[in-house]
Design an enzyme around this catalytic site. Structure first.
Site, PDB file in Angstrom:
ATOM      1  N   GLN A   1       0.821  -1.214   0.000  1.00 23.38           N
ATOM      2  CA  GLN A   1       0.000   0.000   0.000  1.00 23.38           C
ATOM      3  C   GLN A   1       0.858   1.268   0.000  1.00 23.38           C
ATOM      4  O   GLN A   1       0.481   2.286  -0.576  1.00 23.38           O
ATOM      5  CB  GLN A   1      -0.923  -0.031   1.232  1.00 23.38           C
ATOM      6  CG  GLN A   1      -2.103   0.912   1.154  1.00 23.38           C
ATOM      7  CD  GLN A   1      -3.267   0.334   0.361  1.00 23.38           C
ATOM      8  OE1 GLN A   1      -3.626  -0.812   0.516  1.00 23.38           O
ATOM      9  NE2 GLN A   1      -3.878   1.143  -0.492  1.00 23.38           N
TER      10      GLN A   1
ATOM     11  N   LYS B   1       1.833   1.854  -3.631  1.00 19.19           N
ATOM     12  CA  LYS B   1       0.622   2.104  -4.413  1.00 19.19           C
ATOM     13  C   LYS B   1       0.135   3.537  -4.165  1.00 19.19           C
ATOM     14  O   LYS B   1      -0.150   4.289  -5.093  1.00 19.19           O
ATOM     15  CB  LYS B   1      -0.458   1.104  -3.986  1.00 19.19           C
ATOM     16  CG  LYS B   1      -1.769   1.242  -4.732  1.00 19.19           C
ATOM     17  CD  LYS B   1      -2.922   0.535  -4.044  1.00 19.19           C
ATOM     18  CE  LYS B   1      -2.663  -0.924  -3.791  1.00 19.19           C
ATOM     19  NZ  LYS B   1      -3.901  -1.671  -3.438  1.00 19.19           N
TER      20      LYS B   1
ATOM     21  N   LYS C   1      -2.812  -0.927   6.660  1.00 15.13           N
ATOM     22  CA  LYS C   1      -3.820  -1.954   6.362  1.00 15.13           C
ATOM     23  C   LYS C   1      -4.283  -2.544   7.676  1.00 15.13           C
ATOM     24  O   LYS C   1      -3.544  -2.524   8.665  1.00 15.13           O
ATOM     25  CB  LYS C   1      -3.193  -3.064   5.515  1.00 15.13           C
ATOM     26  CG  LYS C   1      -4.196  -3.880   4.748  1.00 15.13           C
ATOM     27  CD  LYS C   1      -4.567  -3.223   3.428  1.00 15.13           C
ATOM     28  CE  LYS C   1      -5.719  -3.895   2.737  1.00 15.13           C
ATOM     29  NZ  LYS C   1      -5.943  -3.327   1.393  1.00 15.13           N
TER      30      LYS C   1
ATOM     31  N   GLY D   1     -12.503   0.001   2.856  1.00 10.02           N
ATOM     32  CA  GLY D   1     -12.871  -1.400   2.680  1.00 10.02           C
ATOM     33  C   GLY D   1     -11.780  -2.213   2.000  1.00 10.02           C
ATOM     34  O   GLY D   1     -10.796  -1.682   1.487  1.00 10.02           O
ATOM     35  N   ASP D   2     -11.959  -3.508   2.031  1.00 11.67           N
ATOM     36  CA  ASP D   2     -11.153  -4.477   1.284  1.00 11.67           C
ATOM     37  C   ASP D   2     -12.018  -5.750   1.274  1.00 11.67           C
ATOM     38  O   ASP D   2     -13.247  -5.651   1.440  1.00 11.67           O
ATOM     39  CB  ASP D   2      -9.781  -4.702   1.960  1.00 11.67           C
ATOM     40  CG  ASP D   2      -8.798  -5.474   1.076  1.00 11.67           C
ATOM     41  OD1 ASP D   2      -8.227  -4.874   0.161  1.00 11.67           O
ATOM     42  OD2 ASP D   2      -8.612  -6.695   1.275  1.00 11.67           O
TER      43      ASP D   2
ATOM     44  N   ASN E   1     -16.437  -6.524  -5.156  1.00 12.43           N
ATOM     45  CA  ASN E   1     -16.445  -5.118  -5.543  1.00 12.43           C
ATOM     46  C   ASN E   1     -15.548  -4.836  -6.751  1.00 12.43           C
ATOM     47  O   ASN E   1     -15.964  -4.192  -7.716  1.00 12.43           O
ATOM     48  CB  ASN E   1     -16.009  -4.277  -4.336  1.00 12.43           C
ATOM     49  CG  ASN E   1     -15.863  -2.820  -4.690  1.00 12.43           C
ATOM     50  OD1 ASN E   1     -14.764  -2.351  -4.974  1.00 12.43           O
ATOM     51  ND2 ASN E   1     -16.970  -2.099  -4.738  1.00 12.43           N
TER      52      ASN E   1
HETATM   53  P1  NDP Z   1     -14.884  -8.521  -2.013  1.00 13.34           P
HETATM   54  O1  NDP Z   1     -14.999  -9.058  -0.656  1.00 13.34           O
HETATM   55  O2  NDP Z   1     -15.907  -7.590  -2.529  1.00 13.34           O
HETATM   56  O3  NDP Z   1     -14.786  -9.731  -3.062  1.00 13.34           O
HETATM   57  C1  NDP Z   1     -13.793 -10.678  -2.974  1.00 13.34           C
HETATM   58  C2  NDP Z   1     -13.964 -11.699  -4.086  1.00 13.34           C
HETATM   59  O4  NDP Z   1     -12.824 -12.543  -4.123  1.00 13.34           O
HETATM   60  C3  NDP Z   1     -15.165 -12.607  -3.863  1.00 13.34           C
HETATM   61  O5  NDP Z   1     -15.654 -13.043  -5.091  1.00 13.34           O
HETATM   62  C4  NDP Z   1     -14.528 -13.764  -3.074  1.00 13.34           C
HETATM   63  O6  NDP Z   1     -15.246 -14.974  -3.182  1.00 13.34           O
HETATM   64  C5  NDP Z   1     -13.182 -13.875  -3.756  1.00 13.34           C
HETATM   65  N1  NDP Z   1     -12.210 -14.416  -2.781  1.00 13.34           N
HETATM   66  C6  NDP Z   1     -11.846 -13.849  -1.602  1.00 13.34           C
HETATM   67  N2  NDP Z   1     -10.954 -14.603  -0.940  1.00 13.34           N
HETATM   68  C7  NDP Z   1     -10.766 -15.663  -1.716  1.00 13.34           C
HETATM   69  C8  NDP Z   1      -9.972 -16.818  -1.589  1.00 13.34           C
HETATM   70  N3  NDP Z   1      -9.186 -17.028  -0.494  1.00 13.34           N
HETATM   71  N4  NDP Z   1      -9.995 -17.704  -2.618  1.00 13.34           N
HETATM   72  C9  NDP Z   1     -10.763 -17.484  -3.701  1.00 13.34           C
HETATM   73  N5  NDP Z   1     -11.565 -16.410  -3.871  1.00 13.34           N
HETATM   74  C10 NDP Z   1     -11.560 -15.528  -2.907  1.00 13.34           C
HETATM   75  O7  NDP Z   1     -13.421  -7.881  -2.093  1.00 13.34           O
HETATM   76  P2  NDP Z   1     -12.851  -6.822  -3.139  1.00 13.34           P
HETATM   77  O8  NDP Z   1     -13.444  -7.025  -4.480  1.00 13.34           O
HETATM   78  O9  NDP Z   1     -12.898  -5.498  -2.504  1.00 13.34           O
HETATM   79  O10 NDP Z   1     -11.301  -7.248  -3.150  1.00 13.34           O
HETATM   80  C11 NDP Z   1     -10.766  -8.161  -4.113  1.00 13.34           C
HETATM   81  C12 NDP Z   1      -9.266  -7.949  -4.229  1.00 13.34           C
HETATM   82  O11 NDP Z   1      -9.002  -6.614  -4.655  1.00 13.34           O
HETATM   83  C13 NDP Z   1      -8.472  -8.128  -2.935  1.00 13.34           C
HETATM   84  O12 NDP Z   1      -7.190  -8.641  -3.255  1.00 13.34           O
HETATM   85  C14 NDP Z   1      -8.321  -6.699  -2.430  1.00 13.34           C
HETATM   86  O13 NDP Z   1      -7.193  -6.569  -1.587  1.00 13.34           O
HETATM   87  C15 NDP Z   1      -8.123  -5.972  -3.746  1.00 13.34           C
HETATM   88  N6  NDP Z   1      -8.391  -4.539  -3.749  1.00 13.34           N
HETATM   89  C16 NDP Z   1      -9.579  -4.030  -3.315  1.00 13.34           C
HETATM   90  C17 NDP Z   1      -9.817  -2.675  -3.377  1.00 13.34           C
HETATM   91  C18 NDP Z   1     -11.115  -2.072  -2.976  1.00 13.34           C
HETATM   92  O14 NDP Z   1     -11.237  -0.848  -3.082  1.00 13.34           O
HETATM   93  N7  NDP Z   1     -12.096  -2.833  -2.546  1.00 13.34           N
HETATM   94  C19 NDP Z   1      -8.785  -1.750  -3.851  1.00 13.34           C
HETATM   95  C20 NDP Z   1      -7.595  -2.386  -4.355  1.00 13.34           C
HETATM   96  C21 NDP Z   1      -7.427  -3.730  -4.280  1.00 13.34           C
HETATM   97  P3  NDP Z   1     -16.132 -15.484  -1.929  1.00 13.34           P
HETATM   98  O15 NDP Z   1     -17.322 -14.586  -1.906  1.00 13.34           O
HETATM   99  O16 NDP Z   1     -16.431 -16.901  -2.233  1.00 13.34           O
HETATM  100  O17 NDP Z   1     -15.255 -15.326  -0.706  1.00 13.34           O
HETATM  101  O1  2IT Z   2      -5.995  -2.392  -1.441  1.00 16.62           O
HETATM  102  C1  2IT Z   2      -6.484  -1.244  -1.512  1.00 16.62           C
HETATM  103  O2  2IT Z   2      -5.919  -0.333  -2.103  1.00 16.62           O
HETATM  104  C2  2IT Z   2      -7.788  -1.013  -0.879  1.00 16.62           C
HETATM  105  N1  2IT Z   2      -8.376  -1.943  -0.333  1.00 16.62           N
HETATM  106  C3  2IT Z   2      -8.389   0.366  -0.861  1.00 16.62           C
HETATM  107  C4  2IT Z   2      -7.820   1.172   0.272  1.00 16.62           C
HETATM  108  C5  2IT Z   2      -8.436   2.522   0.499  1.00 16.62           C
HETATM  109  O3  2IT Z   2      -8.008   3.149   1.485  1.00 16.62           O
HETATM  110  O4  2IT Z   2      -9.302   2.979  -0.258  1.00 16.62           O
END
Ligand code: NDP
Ligand code: 2IT
Length: 445
Positions: free
Chosen positions: A111, A114, A126, A165-166, A240
């Protein structure tokens, strides 16, 4: 390898031997900094790498809460405040049963760079908990969030540390966390981002990571005259990031044929219907296997990793760390994949990532390609501070400009250090350099 880098890596491996994801993230960044470190002897003189791999502060705490049956449950909560050289600590909260210190340190470390790449004034952090929101009632999630905030509130603040969120933390959780912070502190400030639009959130924050990923990938594709229009796309995850990556890729004429969750993936040759996915995932919080009941032409395949067997032009891993390994990378390339963009954090193993780079695949590392979420969080902070909010069009335009700039900085740094089209090196050097300059300017603190 550069002596200084090997010495620091060896020390991290010794101290944190039991933190594999953290070691992976540190190794990846430090290896790629070699050409920069070679021309900056002052980094070693000032022990800059030793300082940057160590979080400024880590808080670990008990999170007790009462479930719907009246039973007391206990989870472990964390906040890793990694680096505040560029601004308040900033980074998401992850609620997932696999959360531990190794995972949060890898995420916090990534992070820092990034956030630096976004060009906005935010440091890196984080946090999260080993709590599983799946299958919990809204009331249980609320009680958990309140207990989590009952400790976290002491450590955060709009100018100190601003979580978001994450995985497992979306609009519902941010709402409960914010409500409790406000009650404890008696102040309505921008202490969390990703807030609802009715209480200080920014338009386009929800969509920002997925949209930003596509803006980045689109810009990167220009260097080989590739086009998203007509491209076949595979996206892992259906949360998301995945949902809004689908939305923007489709708007540019791509066809998303497969998406997954942790149980399996769905394949729809006509293109995955996003409204159906949103209904299942955002509204009903159910499994992706439900999709085939609503779109009879589609197929469900058990086992999420097999999604990389689906032939595509563009692969977008948007689920979690280490979800795509060397074998998957070889399969993707053999099936014609030309572009990989990481929406998730560290979804490709290091071997997979270098396999893409060494085989001429356009590979966008997560810390550059998924920075749109945190960048828009920084825009939310700016709007909160001035107590004035921008239109969706304005936020989206700023987000697009930021993503294009991140690509250009990574591209320019890769060229400058003799590694054209290696955006791993490009992003790490461009992100790191600014943090290093700020740390040096601020003295030994
Ligand atoms: P969500 O909780 O909205 O969605 C996560 C997705 O990934 C779900 O479909 C979930 O499936 C799947 N998943 C999670 N853990 C696992 C696992 N161990 N094995 C397989 N599938 C898995 O999270 P986000 O979409 O917010 O985050 C997804 C990724 O993006 C993460 O790596 C996060 O760190 C990264 N990220 C998120 C940001 C944000 O703003 N939200 C910003 C930048 C990066 P299931 O429902 O079955 O668990
Ligand atoms: O991994 C990431 O960059 C996030 N989950 C978003 C972090 C944030 O502060 O918006």
């Amino acid at each position: 390898m550069n002596n200084y880098i090997s010495k620091v890596l060896e020390e991290v491996r010794r101290k944190d031997a039991h933190q594999p994801e953290f070691l992976q993230a540190v190794s990846e960044v430090l290896y790629s900094l070699e050409p920069l470190v070679a021309v900056h002897p002052e980094y070693e003189e000032m022990s800059l790498l030793e300082r940057i791999v160590e979080p400024e502060r880590t808080v670990i705490f008990r999170v007790p809460w009462v479930d719907d049956n009246g039973k007391v449950q206990v989870n472990r909560g964390y906040r890793v405040q990694y680096n505040s050289a560029l601004g308040p600590y900033k980074g998401g909260l992850r609620f997932h049963p696999t959360v531990n210190l190794s995972i949060l340190k890898f995420l916090g470390f990534e992070q820092i760079f990034k956030n630096s790449l976004t060009g906005t004034p935010i440091g890196g952090g984080k946090g999260g908990a080993d709590f599983d929101p799946k299958g919990k009632s809204d009331a249980e999630v609320m009680r958990f969030c309140q207990s989590f905030m009952a400790e976290l509130y002491r450590h955060i603040g709009a100018d100190t540390d601003v979580p978001a969120g994450d995985i497992g933390v979306g609009g519902r959780e941010i709402g409960y966390l914010f409500g409790y912070y406000k009650k404890l502190m008696n102040e309505h400030t921008g202490v969390l981002t990703g807030r609802g639009l009715s209480y200080g959130g920014s338009l386009v924050r929800k969509e920002a990571t997925g949209y930003g990923l596509i803006f980045f990938v689109k810009e990167m594709m220009k260097i080989k005259n590739y086009n998203l229009n007509g491209a076949k796309v595979v996206i892992s995850g259906s949360g998301n990031v995945a949902i809004y990556a689908h939305q923007k890729a489709t708007a540019y004429g791509a066809r998303v044929v497969a998406m997954s969750d942790s149980n399996g993936y769905v394949y729809d040759k006509d293109g995955i219907d996003l409204d159906v996915i949103k209904q299942i995932k955002e509204v009903e919080r159910k499994r992706i296997s439900e999709y085939v009941a609503r779109r009879p032409g589609a197929k469900y395949i058990e086992g999420c990793k097999r999604i990389w067997e689906v032939p595509c032009d563009v692969a977008l891993p948007c689920a979690t760390q280490n979800e795509l390994d060397l074998e998957d990378a070889k399969t993707l390339i053999a099936n014609g994949c030309k572009v990989v963009g990481e929406g998730a954090n560290m979804p490709c193993t290091m071997e997979a990532a270098y396999h893409f780079v060494n085989n001429g695949i356009l590979y966008a590392p997560g810390k550059a390609a998924n920075a749109g979420g945190v960048a828009t969080s920084a825009l939310e902070m700016a709007q909160s501070s001035q107590r004035m909010f921008w239109s969706a069009a304005e936020v989206e335009k700023r987000l697009e400009d930021i993503m294009v700039n991140i690509f250009r900085s990574a591209n320019a740094a890769a060229k400058e250090y003799g590694q054209e089209n290696n955006f791993i090196t490009g992003a790490n050097i461009a992100g790191f350099k600014k943090v290093a300059d700020a740390m040096i300017a601020q003295g030994i603190v």
